[in-house]
Write a protein that holds these residues in place. Structure first.
Motif, PDB file in Angstrom:
ATOM      1  N   ARG C 226      87.629 -46.192  -5.934  1.00 10.96           N
ATOM      2  CA  ARG C 226      88.191 -47.036  -6.980  1.00 10.96           C
ATOM      3  C   ARG C 226      88.165 -46.332  -8.326  1.00 10.96           C
ATOM      4  O   ARG C 226      89.069 -46.485  -9.140  1.00 10.96           O
ATOM      5  CB  ARG C 226      87.445 -48.368  -7.033  1.00 10.96           C
ATOM      6  CG  ARG C 226      87.840 -49.299  -5.896  1.00 10.96           C
ATOM      7  CD  ARG C 226      87.216 -50.669  -6.047  1.00 10.96           C
ATOM      8  NE  ARG C 226      85.855 -50.706  -5.553  1.00 10.96           N
ATOM      9  CZ  ARG C 226      85.532 -50.923  -4.284  1.00 10.96           C
ATOM     10  NH1 ARG C 226      86.476 -51.087  -3.380  1.00 10.96           N
ATOM     11  NH2 ARG C 226      84.264 -50.957  -3.917  1.00 10.96           N
ATOM     12  N   PHE C 230      91.459 -45.384 -10.516  1.00 11.12           N
ATOM     13  CA  PHE C 230      91.487 -45.742 -11.943  1.00 11.12           C
ATOM     14  C   PHE C 230      91.836 -44.536 -12.794  1.00 11.12           C
ATOM     15  O   PHE C 230      92.722 -44.586 -13.644  1.00 11.12           O
ATOM     16  CB  PHE C 230      90.127 -46.310 -12.335  1.00 11.12           C
ATOM     17  CG  PHE C 230      90.002 -46.649 -13.783  1.00 11.12           C
ATOM     18  CD1 PHE C 230      89.150 -45.941 -14.612  1.00 11.12           C
ATOM     19  CD2 PHE C 230      90.749 -47.673 -14.333  1.00 11.12           C
ATOM     20  CE1 PHE C 230      89.034 -46.255 -15.955  1.00 11.12           C
ATOM     21  CE2 PHE C 230      90.640 -47.997 -15.675  1.00 11.12           C
ATOM     22  CZ  PHE C 230      89.784 -47.288 -16.482  1.00 11.12           C
ATOM     23  N   TYR C 293      91.952 -53.931 -14.197  1.00  6.90           N
ATOM     24  CA  TYR C 293      91.312 -53.205 -13.113  1.00  6.90           C
ATOM     25  C   TYR C 293      89.839 -53.521 -13.050  1.00  6.90           C
ATOM     26  O   TYR C 293      89.274 -53.766 -11.993  1.00  6.90           O
ATOM     27  CB  TYR C 293      91.520 -51.693 -13.328  1.00  6.90           C
ATOM     28  CG  TYR C 293      91.293 -50.866 -12.103  1.00  6.90           C
ATOM     29  CD1 TYR C 293      90.116 -50.176 -11.908  1.00  6.90           C
ATOM     30  CD2 TYR C 293      92.273 -50.762 -11.128  1.00  6.90           C
ATOM     31  CE1 TYR C 293      89.917 -49.408 -10.784  1.00  6.90           C
ATOM     32  CE2 TYR C 293      92.083 -50.001  -9.997  1.00  6.90           C
ATOM     33  CZ  TYR C 293      90.904 -49.329  -9.835  1.00  6.90           C
ATOM     34  OH  TYR C 293      90.704 -48.565  -8.727  1.00  6.90           O
ATOM     35  N   VAL C 297      89.165 -55.353  -9.718  1.00  6.77           N
ATOM     36  CA  VAL C 297      88.870 -54.370  -8.682  1.00  6.77           C
ATOM     37  C   VAL C 297      87.443 -53.869  -8.759  1.00  6.77           C
ATOM     38  O   VAL C 297      86.743 -53.809  -7.761  1.00  6.77           O
ATOM     39  CB  VAL C 297      89.831 -53.162  -8.796  1.00  6.77           C
ATOM     40  CG1 VAL C 297      89.535 -52.147  -7.714  1.00  6.77           C
ATOM     41  CG2 VAL C 297      91.253 -53.638  -8.715  1.00  6.77           C
TER      42      VAL C 297
END
Lengths: 442, 302, 311
Positions: C226, C230, C293, C297
């Motif tokens: 992740r 990003f 995000y 996430v």
């Protein structure tokens, strides 16, 4: 496994070392000029006496390659020898990097002497109060420098810098290829020029090399078409008023489209940079390029075996446009000069005078660093093509500084962007002229 | 080759996957297939690099006039020779030295400060934590080129203009966001049991940080160091603006010597830049052993 | 490493002043960061409210006019489009590719170290050299074109850098070439954190290789993955150096990204006020992405209740 303590210790020592080593550096980077002492005129020609206080002159120039870099350093050293209290600190950066660096420099850090192309950028600097009025200081010796060139470094009647190199843009061509294509003498009119192109194509070469990626080579071509169609006064008017929706501008664009239709450019021209354009000509793949006085040396440098065209290289001035208002003796040219910043000490201007002396300028000529503007140095230019360029410069009834330097800001960038769009077939004459007018307004 | 890779998430040929599903012969075949993929990728990577390295052995004319050829003809040793011990050598070695200094200082500060900060963000809950973390993320989001002007004014005010520290410190600052963002998840993944164990042994936060967390985070620290070094090594605009005299230049600035107003000596530039990247690569090779050194198995079992 | 709950100490008598610890650890980073990053950024944002050519004093206050011009500008939206294109392509192609390579390189096999070195070299190359090399390779009739001819794919030959329709795609390939090593190294470090025993255990339990990957490996490198995604998105938004060196944003404006537009306006056209406004807009785009995000996430990493096995 690394020992963290040791690493920390090492870092600590390093930090100390750096601050110790660099403290000398930071001192010398403080604003370099001592307070101007006596009246400026007194400094004009008398060498400073040994008892005078120490002066440091910061000089930023862009001659990254030799012999220019070495020559400049030698001139500075000679001046320092004659004036023991003066130290000249030179910073050399590459052209584009120089512009970026200067853009990021605040007013109080401006170098005393720095590379300048005159024109719009210099005007903007003057408007911002960054430059020194040296009209009076140079008055005693200004006639030793070519007047036309000097005027490019004036703004609103005030002299802000001195030109040391000034040339003219013209066509550099491969004489052998021309002969091979059955062209007996260089074209004098634009129609003759267009007629020559298919002949060159038939001979198996690209008639004209341009550089789509760098944009400015083709911009010069458009500029000449504009000048030939409209004449010098109209061009000055357009620059002055910012209104480019003129007849001459449209005609220039149309001429470019007519040129495009003949498909005269080298393969890959859309993404070619100037290096590759010069290489095309230098290697004999393209017959011509429209370029300034540095063309021969770059061609040589970029060609196979660093040979260049040697004496196969010729030069002719931009053809005239029948029915156009411009004269055959109008030119587009430019060069290099040195501007003086607001707080520069009088010694800086004194150094300029020394820099412009015949002796120093002759050396620059013979070394091919530039085409000197000091009166009387013309004889030291021996290359026949460069002599032609000099002659063109001397005979010019009107000399326009490259359009992207004569102006500044968005308009300067727009010249390159709008004209390359024409050459890439992605614009129309009207759109291009409108883009310029819009940019002038920003 | 032991257990060959099972899948590559996207373009893997289905034939390989089908084969991989059968047991027994599966291992060798998928292992070989993986190797083939690796070689293909390696070739694609290698070609431009080789072109760059060999380009240094050509001259401009060859590069422009004969762009197809990979192998120089004739071999021109001038470029590399001049850079390493010839006319450009003093500049090169001086710039190398400056680059190394800046890199060590910048990366040292970055990794030091970032690991401390990431530790706090990862393992201590406090009010305003996310907000402060987001503040650091801001640094990733703003294009630094435009901040150059006020930054330079600041550097001058601090008296750091014309000083390698004036390059190293901002460089370190810019490296912080990325380092913190990368380190935080790694630091999180250290189990609480270890921290508890350390506490029981009498360590305070700092002791845990220094003696347990950092050593266990070697891959992450090495990764962050490498990334920080590469950024600092290749930085151009900041040194350009801050440094004035040529003997303070870092390596990226040295390239300017080969570019003149209108054209550039591409071959010499290639030779110079190829040689310039060797130190950074050496650092990567060293650090890489820590990245892929494997973790201390057995720190927590079951 | 096993995941367990409660990885954070929120208080406790064993911490001698939690805030003292926090301050000491955060202070160095905070000071350096505030001075050299935040303050210049705020000042640069301040410039955006002026019409200013970078020389002389800041005088011409025009409020939000720069922003209005930007949002109405065709070039601005074209740049946004270019950035979005790169983001999408990066997510679809670059990340999976880097992950795949990281997985391949995670195993022991002869020559592994050489591959890892080789794959990282593009990232170490400076933009300047990348620009030179690829410009040379992609010239008409140069190596790429000859290569295609050689394997009989002559029909695919294009004017890679001159054709405004495909030049952005060409650049994407070059960008991928240069940056996949960055993601690979990141993911590799993440993979290293997964003990082999866990995957072996899953296989012994009867999971197929793909299942082992999907249910064991993938979740365990989730956080790193992740972060990688990003950074890829943010990097795609900030795209400047490589584009500038290769095409300068051209031909015309075909490869102009938001950052290229900003640099051109600010430094080349000397509209520092406008350039700063473009920078702020770029920042705001990135900020929105980052906040979203983070909220949706990365939250699971922050709250940290993910365990290793699903069922």
């Amino acid at each position: 496994m690394s020992n963290p303590r040791r690493t920390l210790g090492l870092l600590g020592v390093l930090a100390l070392t750096i601050s110790a080593c660099s403290s000398g550096g930071s001192a010398s980077s403080a604003p370099a000029s001592a307070a101007p002492s006596a009246a400026p005129s007194a400094a004009a020609s008398a060498p400073a006496s040994a008892a005078a206080e120490p002066v440091t002159i910061d000089w930023w120039h862009i001659a990254t390659g030799d012999p220019g870099k070495a020559d400049f350093a030698a001139i500075a050293k000679a001046y320092e020898a004659a004036h023991p209290n003066v130290k000249i600190k030179i910073t050399v950066t590459e052209n584009e990097a120089f512009k970026t660096k200067l853009s990021a420099t605040p007013a109080d850090a401006y170098p005393d002497l720095f590379q300048s192309w005159g024109g719009g950028t210099m005007a903007a600097q003057a408007d911002a109060g960054l430059l020194q009025d040296i009209t009076a200081a140079v008055a005693p010796w200004k006639d030793t420098v070519n007047a036309g060139a000097m005027s490019i470094y004036q703004y609103k009647g005030v002299q802000y810098g001195i030109p040391w190199d000034m040339g003219m843009i013209g066509f550099w061509y491969n004489k052998d290829l021309f002969t091979k294509a059955g062209i007996t003498s260089p074209p004098k009119t634009w129609d003759e020029y267009l007629a020559a192109l298919p002949k060159l194509k038939a001979a198996g070469v690209a008639p004209l090399a341009i550089a789509g990626k760098d944009k400015w080579p083709s911009m010069h071509l458009w500029s000449y078409l504009l000048l030939r169609n409209g004449g010098g006064d109209a061009l000055s008017q357009m620059i002055q008023t910012g209104d480019w929706n003129t007849d001459a501008c449209t005609k220039a664009g149309q001429a470019v489209l007519a040129l495009n239709a003949l498909d005269p450019y080298q393969k890959g021209y859309a993404s070619a940079d100037y290096n590759s354009e010069a290489a095309s000509v230098g290697n004999g793949k393209a017959a011509m390029e429209l370029m300034g006085q540095w063309a021969p040396s770059v061609q040589k440098d970029q060609s196979i075996g660093k040979k260049g065209l040697g004496d196969k290289l010729g030069w002719f001035a931009f053809p005239t446009v029948t029915g156009g208002a411009g004269a055959a003796t109008d030119g587009i040219g430019g060069g290099n000069g040195i501007a003086v910043s607001k707080n520069a000490p009088p010694e800086a201007i004194d150094f300029l005078q020394f820099f412009m002396s015949k002796e120093n300028q002759n050396k620059l000529n013979t070394d091919g660093v530039g085409l000197s503007t000091t009166v009387g140095t013309e004889t030291t230019v021996t290359d026949p093509n460069l002599q032609q360029v000099l002659a063109g410069r001397g005979a010019a009834t009107f000399m326009q500084l490259y359009l992207d330097q004569a102006t500044s800001g968005p308009l300067a960038a727009a010249f390159n962007d709008a004209t390359v769009a024409l050459f890439l077939g992605k614009s129309t004459p009207e759109k291009a002229c409108q883009a310029l007018t819009d940019a002038a307004k920003k | 080759m032991t257990t060959g890779a099972s899948t590559k998430v996207s373009a893997e040929p289905t034939a390989v996957m089908a084969v991989a599903r059968t047991k027994g012969a599966r291992r060798t075949i998928s292992g070989t297939a993986a190797y083939v993929v690796l070689l293909a990728v390696a070739a694609a990577i290698l070609l431009p690099i080789l072109y760059a390295v060999l380009g240094g052995f050509k001259d401009n004319g060859q590069l422009a006039g004969n762009p197809v050829a990979l192998i120089p003809d004739p071999w021109v040793f001038d470029n590399y020779a001049n850079v390493l011990w010839g006319e450009n050598a003093p500049a090169f070695w001086g710039e190398l030295f400056n680059s190394v200094i800046v890199a060590i200082v910048a990366v040292g500060i970055t990794v030091g400060c970032a690991s401390a900060a990431a530790f706090v963000f990862a393992r201590i809950r406090f009010r305003g934590r996310e907000a402060m973390y987001t503040l650091f993320v801001f640094g990733l989001l703003f294009p630094t080129a435009v901040a150059i002007l006020p930054l330079y004014v600041l550097i001058r005010q601090l008296g750091l203009s014309g000083n390698l520290l004036g390059v190293a410190l901002p460089q370190a600052a810019f490296g912080l966001p990325l380092s913190i963002v990368i380190l935080r998840p790694f630091f999180r993944s250290i189990p609480m049991e270890l921290e508890d164990a350390a506490r029981i042994d009498g360590c305070g936060s700092f002791g845990f940080f220094w003696r347990v967390l950092l050593p266990l985070s070697r891959p992450a620290l090495a990764t962050v160091s490498v990334l920080a070094i590469v950024t600092t090594w290749n930085a151009f605009i900041l040194p350009l603006v801050v440094l004035n005299s040529e003997d303070q230049w870092t390596l990226p600035l040295g390239v300017m010597n080969f570019a003149s107003t209108y054209s550039s000596d591409a071959a010499r530039t290639l030779a110079f830049t190829v040689v310039s990247l060797i130190p950074a690569l050496v650092f990567y090779v060293i650090a890489e052993r820590h990245i892929v050194g494997g973790l201390t198995a057995g720190s927590v079992k079951g | 490493m096993f995941r367990s709950q409660g990885r954070e100490s929120s208080s406790g008598p064993r911490l001698p002043g939690k805030w003292l610890t926090i301050s000491l650890f955060l202070a160095p980073a905070l000071v350096v960061y505030l001075v050299f990053v935040i303050i210049p950024i705020i000042q640069a944002a301040h410039f955006s409210l002026y019409k200013w050519n970078g020389l002389g004093p800041l005088e011409d206050f025009i409020g939000l006019a720069n922003y209005q011009v930007a949002l109405a500008s065709e070039v601005f939206w074209q740049a946004v489009g270019n950035n979005v294109l790169v983001i999408v392509l990066s997510l679809l192609l670059q990340i999976p590719f880097s992950l795949g390579l990281a997985i391949l390189l995670n195993r022991r096999f002869p020559g592994r170290a050489i591959f890892r070195l080789l794959f990282f070299v593009p990232y170490v190359l400076s933009e300047a050299i990348t620009g030179i090399v690829f410009s040379l390779l992609l010239q008409p009739d140069a190596l790429v074109d000859s290569g295609l001819k050689g394997i009989g794919l002559e029909g695919l030959i294009q004017d890679w850098l001159g054709n405004t329709d495909i030049v952005m795609l060409t650049l994407f390939v070059i960008i991928s070439w240069k940056y996949f090593g960055f993601h690979m190294i990141l993911l590799l470090a993440g993979l290293q954190g997964i003990p082999r025993e866990i995957e072996e255990a899953a296989l012994i339990d009867g999971a197929g290789r793909r299942q082992a990957f999907r249910y064991v490996t993938l979740p365990l490198i989730g956080p790193t993955l992740r972060v990688s995604v990003f950074l890829s998105v943010i990097g795609a938004l900030q795209l400047f150096d490589l584009v500038w060196v290769m095409t300068g944003g051209g031909p015309l404006t075909a490869t102009t990204t938001m950052a290229v537009n900003m640099f051109k306006s600010g430094f080349e056209e000397q509209q520092m006020g406008y350039g700063s406004a473009l920078a702020v807009l770029l920042f705001l785009c990135a900020l929105v992405v980052a906040l979203l995000y983070q909220r949706f996430v990365l939250r699971r990493d922050i709250d940290g209740a993910v365990t290793a096995y699903n069922g």
